[in-house]
Design a protein around this motif. Structure first.
Motif, PDB file in Angstrom:
ATOM      1  N   SER A   1       0.836  -1.204   0.000  1.00  0.00           N
ATOM      2  CA  SER A   1       0.000   0.000   0.000  1.00  0.00           C
ATOM      3  C   SER A   1       0.871   1.253   0.000  1.00  0.00           C
ATOM      4  O   SER A   1       1.678   1.463   0.909  1.00  0.00           O
ATOM      5  N   GLY A   2       0.695   2.079  -1.024  1.00  0.00           N
ATOM      6  CA  GLY A   2       1.419   3.337  -1.116  1.00  0.00           C
ATOM      7  C   GLY A   2       0.464   4.514  -1.169  1.00  0.00           C
ATOM      8  O   GLY A   2      -0.726   4.356  -1.452  1.00  0.00           O
ATOM      9  N   ILE A   3       0.986   5.702  -0.902  1.00  0.00           N
ATOM     10  CA  ILE A   3       0.191   6.924  -0.988  1.00  0.00           C
ATOM     11  C   ILE A   3       1.014   7.995  -1.679  1.00  0.00           C
ATOM     12  O   ILE A   3       2.232   8.080  -1.485  1.00  0.00           O
ATOM     13  N   GLN A   4       0.360   8.799  -2.494  1.00  0.00           N
ATOM     14  CA  GLN A   4       1.019   9.915  -3.162  1.00  0.00           C
ATOM     15  C   GLN A   4       0.671  11.206  -2.420  1.00  0.00           C
ATOM     16  O   GLN A   4      -0.497  11.589  -2.333  1.00  0.00           O
ATOM     17  N   LEU A   5       1.687  11.859  -1.879  1.00  0.00           N
ATOM     18  CA  LEU A   5       1.499  13.146  -1.214  1.00  0.00           C
ATOM     19  C   LEU A   5       1.615  14.251  -2.252  1.00  0.00           C
ATOM     20  O   LEU A   5       2.588  14.306  -3.011  1.00  0.00           O
ATOM     21  N   ALA A   6       0.642  15.162  -2.266  1.00  0.00           N
ATOM     22  CA  ALA A   6       0.564  16.116  -3.367  1.00  0.00           C
ATOM     23  C   ALA A   6       0.141  17.500  -2.899  1.00  0.00           C
ATOM     24  O   ALA A   6      -0.528  17.658  -1.881  1.00  0.00           O
ATOM     25  N   HIS A   7       0.566  18.483  -3.690  1.00  0.00           N
ATOM     26  CA  HIS A   7       0.085  19.857  -3.546  1.00  0.00           C
ATOM     27  C   HIS A   7      -0.162  20.384  -4.954  1.00  0.00           C
ATOM     28  O   HIS A   7       0.731  20.376  -5.798  1.00  0.00           O
ATOM     29  N   ALA A   8      -1.395  20.847  -5.205  1.00  0.00           N
ATOM     30  CA  ALA A   8      -1.786  21.244  -6.553  1.00  0.00           C
ATOM     31  C   ALA A   8      -1.142  22.544  -7.014  1.00  0.00           C
ATOM     32  O   ALA A   8      -1.055  22.802  -8.217  1.00  0.00           O
ATOM     33  N   GLY A   9      -0.718  23.404  -6.083  1.00  0.00           N
ATOM     34  CA  GLY A   9      -0.164  24.688  -6.494  1.00  0.00           C
ATOM     35  C   GLY A   9      -1.173  25.494  -7.288  1.00  0.00           C
ATOM     36  O   GLY A   9      -2.332  25.626  -6.897  1.00  0.00           O
ATOM     37  N   ARG A  10      -0.733  26.005  -8.434  1.00  0.00           N
ATOM     38  CA  ARG A  10      -1.601  26.877  -9.233  1.00  0.00           C
ATOM     39  C   ARG A  10      -2.752  26.123  -9.896  1.00  0.00           C
ATOM     40  O   ARG A  10      -3.674  26.750 -10.425  1.00  0.00           O
ATOM     41  N   LYS A  11      -2.714  24.791  -9.891  1.00  0.00           N
ATOM     42  CA  LYS A  11      -3.784  24.007 -10.495  1.00  0.00           C
ATOM     43  C   LYS A  11      -4.863  23.624  -9.488  1.00  0.00           C
ATOM     44  O   LYS A  11      -5.681  22.752  -9.751  1.00  0.00           O
ATOM     45  N   CYS A  12      -4.880  24.286  -8.342  1.00  0.00           N
ATOM     46  CA  CYS A  12      -5.993  24.143  -7.415  1.00  0.00           C
ATOM     47  C   CYS A  12      -7.201  24.879  -7.989  1.00  0.00           C
ATOM     48  O   CYS A  12      -7.123  26.069  -8.314  1.00  0.00           O
ATOM     49  N   ALA A  13      -8.321  24.160  -8.103  1.00  0.00           N
ATOM     50  CA  ALA A  13      -9.536  24.754  -8.662  1.00  0.00           C
ATOM     51  C   ALA A  13     -10.622  24.947  -7.605  1.00  0.00           C
ATOM     52  O   ALA A  13     -11.802  25.099  -7.936  1.00  0.00           O
ATOM     53  N   VAL A  14     -10.232  24.953  -6.336  1.00  0.00           N
ATOM     54  CA  VAL A  14     -11.180  25.188  -5.254  1.00  0.00           C
ATOM     55  C   VAL A  14     -11.331  26.697  -5.079  1.00  0.00           C
ATOM     56  O   VAL A  14     -10.366  27.401  -4.773  1.00  0.00           O
ATOM     57  N   SER A  15     -12.530  27.199  -5.272  1.00  0.00           N
ATOM     58  CA  SER A  15     -12.743  28.645  -5.424  1.00  0.00           C
ATOM     59  C   SER A  15     -12.396  29.461  -4.189  1.00  0.00           C
ATOM     60  O   SER A  15     -11.982  30.617  -4.294  1.00  0.00           O
ATOM     61  N   ASP A  16     -12.562  28.905  -2.999  1.00  0.00           N
ATOM     62  CA  ASP A  16     -12.362  29.715  -1.797  1.00  0.00           C
ATOM     63  C   ASP A  16     -11.000  29.502  -1.155  1.00  0.00           C
ATOM     64  O   ASP A  16     -10.787  29.831   0.017  1.00  0.00           O
ATOM     65  N   GLU A  17     -10.048  28.940  -1.903  1.00  0.00           N
ATOM     66  CA  GLU A  17      -8.711  28.705  -1.357  1.00  0.00           C
ATOM     67  C   GLU A  17      -7.725  29.784  -1.813  1.00  0.00           C
ATOM     68  O   GLU A  17      -7.959  30.501  -2.794  1.00  0.00           O
ATOM     69  N   ASP A  18      -6.635  29.875  -1.085  1.00  0.00           N
ATOM     70  CA  ASP A  18      -5.526  30.772  -1.410  1.00  0.00           C
ATOM     71  C   ASP A  18      -4.650  30.077  -2.443  1.00  0.00           C
ATOM     72  O   ASP A  18      -3.862  29.185  -2.098  1.00  0.00           O
ATOM     73  N   ILE A  19      -4.798  30.430  -3.707  1.00  0.00           N
ATOM     74  CA  ILE A  19      -4.086  29.743  -4.788  1.00  0.00           C
ATOM     75  C   ILE A  19      -2.660  30.269  -4.860  1.00  0.00           C
ATOM     76  O   ILE A  19      -2.440  31.481  -5.009  1.00  0.00           O
ATOM     77  N   ILE A  20      -1.697  29.359  -4.756  1.00  0.00           N
ATOM     78  CA  ILE A  20      -0.290  29.759  -4.705  1.00  0.00           C
ATOM     79  C   ILE A  20       0.523  29.040  -5.774  1.00  0.00           C
ATOM     80  O   ILE A  20       0.125  27.998  -6.282  1.00  0.00           O
ATOM     81  N   GLY A  21       1.671  29.632  -6.087  1.00  0.00           N
ATOM     82  CA  GLY A  21       2.589  29.033  -7.045  1.00  0.00           C
ATOM     83  C   GLY A  21       3.942  29.701  -6.928  1.00  0.00           C
ATOM     84  O   GLY A  21       4.093  30.712  -6.223  1.00  0.00           O
ATOM     85  N   PRO A  22       4.941  29.179  -7.617  1.00  0.00           N
ATOM     86  CA  PRO A  22       6.262  29.813  -7.567  1.00  0.00           C
ATOM     87  C   PRO A  22       6.254  31.215  -8.145  1.00  0.00           C
ATOM     88  O   PRO A  22       6.988  32.100  -7.691  1.00  0.00           O
ATOM     89  N   SER A  23       5.408  31.434  -9.158  1.00  0.00           N
ATOM     90  CA  SER A  23       5.272  32.735  -9.809  1.00  0.00           C
ATOM     91  C   SER A  23       3.804  32.984 -10.108  1.00  0.00           C
ATOM     92  O   SER A  23       2.993  32.055 -10.128  1.00  0.00           O
ATOM     93  N   SER A  24       3.453  34.238 -10.372  1.00  0.00           N
ATOM     94  CA  SER A  24       2.047  34.603 -10.601  1.00  0.00           C
ATOM     95  C   SER A  24       1.652  34.355 -12.058  1.00  0.00           C
ATOM     96  O   SER A  24       1.310  35.279 -12.801  1.00  0.00           O
ATOM     97  N   LEU A  25       1.683  33.089 -12.445  1.00  0.00           N
ATOM     98  CA  LEU A  25       1.347  32.689 -13.811  1.00  0.00           C
ATOM     99  C   LEU A  25       0.254  31.633 -13.758  1.00  0.00           C
ATOM    100  O   LEU A  25       0.461  30.551 -13.200  1.00  0.00           O
ATOM    101  N   PRO A  26      -0.935  31.899 -14.313  1.00  0.00           N
ATOM    102  CA  PRO A  26      -1.997  30.893 -14.297  1.00  0.00           C
ATOM    103  C   PRO A  26      -1.729  29.779 -15.299  1.00  0.00           C
ATOM    104  O   PRO A  26      -0.988  29.963 -16.272  1.00  0.00           O
TER     105      PRO A  26
END
Length: 338
Positions: free
Chosen positions: A96-121
């Motif tokens: 059994s394995g698990i993938q730990l992930a962070h979506a960064g700029r590809k987070c599509a949850v409307s009420d979240e603080d969308i972050i990335g290395p640079s301000s590029l959508p």
């Protein structure tokens, strides 16, 4: 038969070399808690003979979700449900394995603080991310560390860090999406810094006896982005902290990709041979003969079947039956394979 060979990595032994790769199911809710679907979904693939089942991208932060239906591991409240999945998968003979992930700029949850290395959508359908501060980066590193500790408490055999498909770590690695001018941007060593810090932090809590995997995108399919040469350089910089490289491609920017069975195997082969590290090959593979070719010609050490295992949870058992190979079939289904 190569596909049926046991594969041992550290203290984890896989009963065969067939892997179910992480595939997002978008079947939780805003809580990120495990649901009945997940129990059925992952349990069925373990029951069907798969050697290693790697759970879908599981968010290390609420703002690290791809959607508001992703599984989560950002809270201790997630551990009990995840442990149920682990116990079920291992109870049916798979690792059994698990993938730990962070979506960064590809987070599509409307009420979240969308972050990335640079301000590029990603494109005009996604929000413009906020460029991360140094404090944000420290928080992300700690989020991966805490998630790894929760994964250990849930009992997972293997842990995979998601550095592919255009999500946060991949965004830092590629010069297409990382336009920073501080110690996390610019040259390759700087762009790899976040990944290196995540690996180091995870290893503080993840036992040396359990494998640590990295998922990579070996090509951005766009001029100026990651290519086969660059992914080998990246792998060489971080491989000492890793046990397996899980090789995919694409996902960073909208790009045309020529898709065909085994289209990513060449990347897994190159990383395996040039970087001297075990690899998992994946990419529209659905045929046992192709699996045998990949393993027999040492293009990769393990083979992942994504869409095919969605279609056919008993892929391993059914192929063995067609080949007339005796196997330890599940007792409840034995009459079907006599």
């Amino acid at each position: 038969m190569k596909a049926l060979e046991v594969f041992k990595i550290k203290d984890v032994e896989l009963r065969n070399r067939i892997v179910m790769p992480p595939m997002c199911m978008y079947s939780s809710d805003d809580s990120g808690i495990v649901k009945d679907f997940h129990r059925l979904h992952y349990g069925a693939r373990a029951f069907g003979g798969t050697g290693l089942v790697i759970q879908e991208a599981t968010a290390v932060e609420s703002r690290g979700r791809i959607s508001d239906k992703d599984l989560g591991i950002w809270s201790d409240e997630h551990i009990d449900g995840l442990k149920e999945l682990v116990d079920m998968v291992k109870g049916y003979g798979a690792a059994s394995g698990i993938q730990l992930a962070h979506a960064g700029r590809k987070c599509a949850v409307s009420d979240e603080d969308i972050i990335g290395p640079s301000s590029l959508p990603y494109d005009d359908q996604y929000a413009v991310p906020r460029e991360m501060t140094l404090n944000d980066i420290k928080e992300i590193v700690q989020s991966f560390k805490k998630a790894a500790e929760r994964a250990l408490n849930a009992g997972y055999d293997l842990l995979e860090i998601h550095g592919a498909h255009g999500y946060l770590i991949h965004e830092f690695l590629s010069p297409l999406t990382n336009k920073r001018t501080d110690q996390y941007g610019g040259n390759l060593h700087n762009r790899v810094r976040l990944l290196s810090e995540v690996i180091d932090a995870v290893k503080e809590v993840w036992p040396e006896t359990k494998p640590l995997i990295l998922r990579v995108s070996a090509s951005d399919y766009t001029e100026g982005g990651i290519d086969a040469d660059m992914i080998c350089e990246i792998t060489d910089l971080v491989k000492d902290g890793l046990d397996i490289i899980h090789v995919s491609s694409g996902g960073l920017v909208p790009a045309e990709m020529e898709l065909y069975p085994g289209y990513q195997v060449r990347f897994a082969e190159r990383i395996k041979k040039e970087c001297n590290v075990p690899t998992i090959a994946v990419g529209l593979i659905d045929d046992l003969q192709m699996v045998e070719f990949i393993l027999g010609s040492e293009k990769a050490d393990l083979v992942a079947l994504g869409r095919e295992i969605l279609r056919n949870p008993n892929w391993v058992l059914n192929n063995l039956h067609r080949k007339g190979i005796k196997y330890r079939y599940p007792e409840q289904y034995f009459r079907a394979y006599r």
